[in-house]
Design a protein around this motif. Structure first.
Motif, mmCIF file in Angstrom:
data_model
loop_
_atom_site.group_PDB
_atom_site.id
_atom_site.type_symbol
_atom_site.label_atom_id
_atom_site.label_comp_id
_atom_site.label_asym_id
_atom_site.label_seq_id
_atom_site.Cartn_x
_atom_site.Cartn_y
_atom_site.Cartn_z
ATOM 1 N N VAL A 1 0.685 -1.242 0.077
ATOM 2 C CA VAL A 1 -0.002 -0.128 -0.123
ATOM 3 C C VAL A 1 1.067 1.284 0.189
ATOM 4 O O VAL A 1 0.490 2.253 -0.840
ATOM 5 N N MET A 2 1.822 1.195 0.855
ATOM 6 C CA MET A 2 2.912 2.412 0.770
ATOM 7 C C MET A 2 3.617 2.673 -0.468
ATOM 8 O O MET A 2 3.638 3.851 -1.087
ATOM 9 N N VAL A 3 4.094 1.353 -1.152
ATOM 10 C CA VAL A 3 4.687 1.615 -2.424
ATOM 11 C C VAL A 3 3.674 2.246 -3.504
ATOM 12 O O VAL A 3 4.056 3.266 -4.131
ATOM 13 N N MET A 4 2.445 1.853 -3.437
ATOM 14 C CA MET A 4 1.333 2.123 -4.447
ATOM 15 C C MET A 4 1.062 3.769 -3.994
ATOM 16 O O MET A 4 0.959 4.368 -5.018
ATOM 17 N N GLY A 5 0.928 4.302 -2.925
ATOM 18 C CA GLY A 5 0.627 5.629 -2.299
ATOM 19 C C GLY A 5 1.643 6.344 -2.881
ATOM 20 O O GLY A 5 1.378 7.604 -3.228
ATOM 21 N N SER A 6 2.916 5.964 -2.765
ATOM 22 C CA SER A 6 4.132 6.714 -2.966
ATOM 23 C C SER A 6 4.404 7.107 -4.698
ATOM 24 O O SER A 6 4.595 8.070 -4.951
ATOM 25 N N ILE A 7 3.908 5.893 -5.198
ATOM 26 C CA ILE A 7 3.914 6.377 -6.763
ATOM 27 C C ILE A 7 2.699 7.160 -7.159
ATOM 28 O O ILE A 7 2.647 8.099 -8.237
ATOM 29 N N GLY A 8 1.638 6.951 -6.431
ATOM 30 C CA GLY A 8 0.281 8.027 -6.626
ATOM 31 C C GLY A 8 0.821 9.370 -6.353
ATOM 32 O O GLY A 8 0.264 10.137 -7.201
ATOM 33 N N MET A 9 1.605 9.674 -5.380
ATOM 34 C CA MET A 9 1.935 10.829 -5.106
ATOM 35 C C MET A 9 3.009 11.675 -5.759
ATOM 36 O O MET A 9 3.129 12.853 -5.867
ATOM 37 N N ILE A 10 3.819 10.642 -6.693
ATOM 38 C CA ILE A 10 4.799 11.276 -7.764
ATOM 39 C C ILE A 10 4.065 12.098 -8.826
ATOM 40 O O ILE A 10 4.473 12.759 -9.639
ATOM 41 N N ALA A 30 -6.463 6.277 -6.530
ATOM 42 C CA ALA A 30 -6.766 5.053 -7.468
ATOM 43 C C ALA A 30 -6.131 4.023 -7.239
ATOM 44 O O ALA A 30 -6.076 2.775 -7.098
ATOM 45 N N LEU A 31 -4.568 4.433 -6.912
ATOM 46 C CA LEU A 31 -3.776 3.207 -6.665
ATOM 47 C C LEU A 31 -3.795 2.442 -5.294
ATOM 48 O O LEU A 31 -3.615 1.138 -5.154
ATOM 49 N N VAL A 32 -3.947 3.165 -4.388
ATOM 50 C CA VAL A 32 -4.334 2.593 -3.137
ATOM 51 C C VAL A 32 -5.437 1.804 -2.932
ATOM 52 O O VAL A 32 -5.587 0.851 -2.522
ATOM 53 N N PHE A 58 -6.899 0.324 -5.657
ATOM 54 C CA PHE A 58 -6.600 -0.695 -6.515
ATOM 55 C C PHE A 58 -5.888 -1.968 -5.727
ATOM 56 O O PHE A 58 -6.194 -3.224 -5.855
ATOM 57 N N ILE A 59 -4.556 -1.589 -4.911
ATOM 58 C CA ILE A 59 -4.068 -2.668 -4.251
ATOM 59 C C ILE A 59 -4.906 -3.198 -3.143
ATOM 60 O O ILE A 59 -4.572 -4.449 -2.912
ATOM 61 N N LEU A 60 -5.736 -2.539 -2.646
ATOM 62 C CA LEU A 60 -6.308 -2.951 -1.258
ATOM 63 C C LEU A 60 -7.704 -4.061 -1.675
ATOM 64 O O LEU A 60 -7.641 -4.936 -1.366
ATOM 65 N N MET A 61 -7.980 -3.603 -3.047
ATOM 66 C CA MET A 61 -8.988 -4.427 -3.701
ATOM 67 C C MET A 61 -8.354 -5.701 -4.010
ATOM 68 O O MET A 61 -8.905 -6.958 -3.875
ATOM 69 N N ALA A 62 -7.251 -5.839 -4.463
ATOM 70 C CA ALA A 62 -6.141 -7.291 -4.664
ATOM 71 C C ALA A 62 -6.163 -7.790 -3.410
ATOM 72 O O ALA A 62 -5.907 -9.075 -3.518
#
Length: 333
Positions: free
Chosen positions: A258-267, A279-281, A283-287
């Motif tokens: 979740v941290m990885v996806m959130g960090s990418i989203g903040m970029i 969107a990214l957070v 997405f990964i939580l639904m996974a």
């Protein structure tokens, strides 16, 4: 920092894109669902998450101070780098990526530092943050390899991908060689142009920043604080997950994802990661088995809490900035 007409158009476009992504994600989520989730949120873990993020901001400001003070006889006040950092975060919520320049400009007023060196330290700081993020992505891949493979295989056929790689590999290598020759010829022709002068200045600032790292007295403090900053990001997410019943049972490694996806989203080049982070957070939580609604509600709570914290601290920082600069002006007049 004054923006040109073109820059204002870019800011408006990025804001429209962010709002559209956010609307598209949350158009089917009722406000009552969000209030229901907030009513069951643990105030203890929620508050602890905010507290950890505040500690992370302070440690980041202290690390920046170590870089600024490298090779300098006069030391910078950490409180001044903290106020500058928070004003920078506030600027990022208005204009994407403007905060890095704004915080340097603030510190030139409060500490009389050279803008060039400050920008060099920020470039170096961001470079190390990128390296740490890549390392964390690699760690997340090791811990959650099955999830990575499953998600990737859902998007792309691995067998067909391998075939295409081998089929087009000679063409790819040839294209890279041609591109390198083209870039070299362009450089020879336009090396004295304004664009290449700006690139050389950028590289010079980066080199000065690297040199400042070598001159940092507290090497242990710099490297340990760099690790600790990312650890506070993780704890902040983990505590917020524990605060919300739907995410309380997530594993430690899943929160790393979740941290990885959130960090990418903040970029992403939108104000404060609005929309892309959510969107990214989600997405990964639904996974990991959460429902669409649960994933989106968690994303909006964690992001909203951080944005509100940055706004409050940014406004407080602006108050102290004007107070400090007014005092300096009264002494010189």
């Amino acid at each position: 920092m004054r923006l040109t007409k073109k820059q204002w158009i870019q800011v408006a476009v990025s804001l429209i894109v962010a709002i559209w992504i956010f609307w598209f994600l949350y158009k089917d989520i009722s406000f009552d669902s969000l209030l229901e989730a907030l009513s069951h949120t643990s105030l203890f873990w929620f508050g602890l998450s905010i507290l950890v993020s505040l500690i992370g901001f302070w440690v980041r400001a202290w690390r920046w101070k170590l870089l600024i003070d490298a090779g300098e006889s006069e030391k910078t006040k950490t409180i001044h780098t903290f106020w500058a950092l928070m004003i920078g975060y506030l600027a990022n919520l208005l204009v994407p990526r403007a905060g890095e320049v704004v915080r340097c400009g603030v510190l030139t007023k409060t500490e009389d530092r050279q803008m060039g060196k400050l920008l060099g330290t920020v470039i170096l700081e961001r470079t190390f943050d990128l390296l740490f993020m890549v390392s964390i992505i690699f760690l997340a891949f090791l811990l959650e390899k099955d999830l990575f493979v499953r998600l990737f295989s859902d998007l792309v056929s691995l067998d067909s991908l391998k075939g295409k790689i081998f089929q087009y590999l000679p063409l790819l290598i040839g294209g890279l060689i041609v591109a390198m020759i083209f870039v070299y010829l362009v450089f020879l022709k336009y090396k004295d142009s304004n664009l290449f002068r700006k690139i050389r200045h950028f590289l010079r600032d980066l080199v000065n920043g690297v040199i400042s790292l070598k001159k940092v007295d507290n090497q242990l403090g710099f490297w340990s604080s760099s690790v600790f900053i990312w650890f506070t990001y993780y704890l902040m997410l983990m505590f917020m997950a524990w605060a919300i019943p739907s995410t309380a049972s997530l594993s430690l490694s899943s929160m790393l994802m979740v941290m990885v996806m959130g960090s990418i989203g903040m970029i992403a080049p939108v104000q404060g990661g609005i929309g892309t982070f959510h969107a990214l957070v989600a997405f990964i939580l639904m996974a990991y088995g959460l429902s669409n609604e649960e994933g989106k509600i968690f994303a909006v709570i964690i992001h909203g809490s951080q944005v509100l914290t940055m706004i409050v601290l940014g406004l407080i920082a602006l108050f102290f900035f004007f107070k400090i600069t007014a005092k300096k002006e009264s002494k010189t007049s």
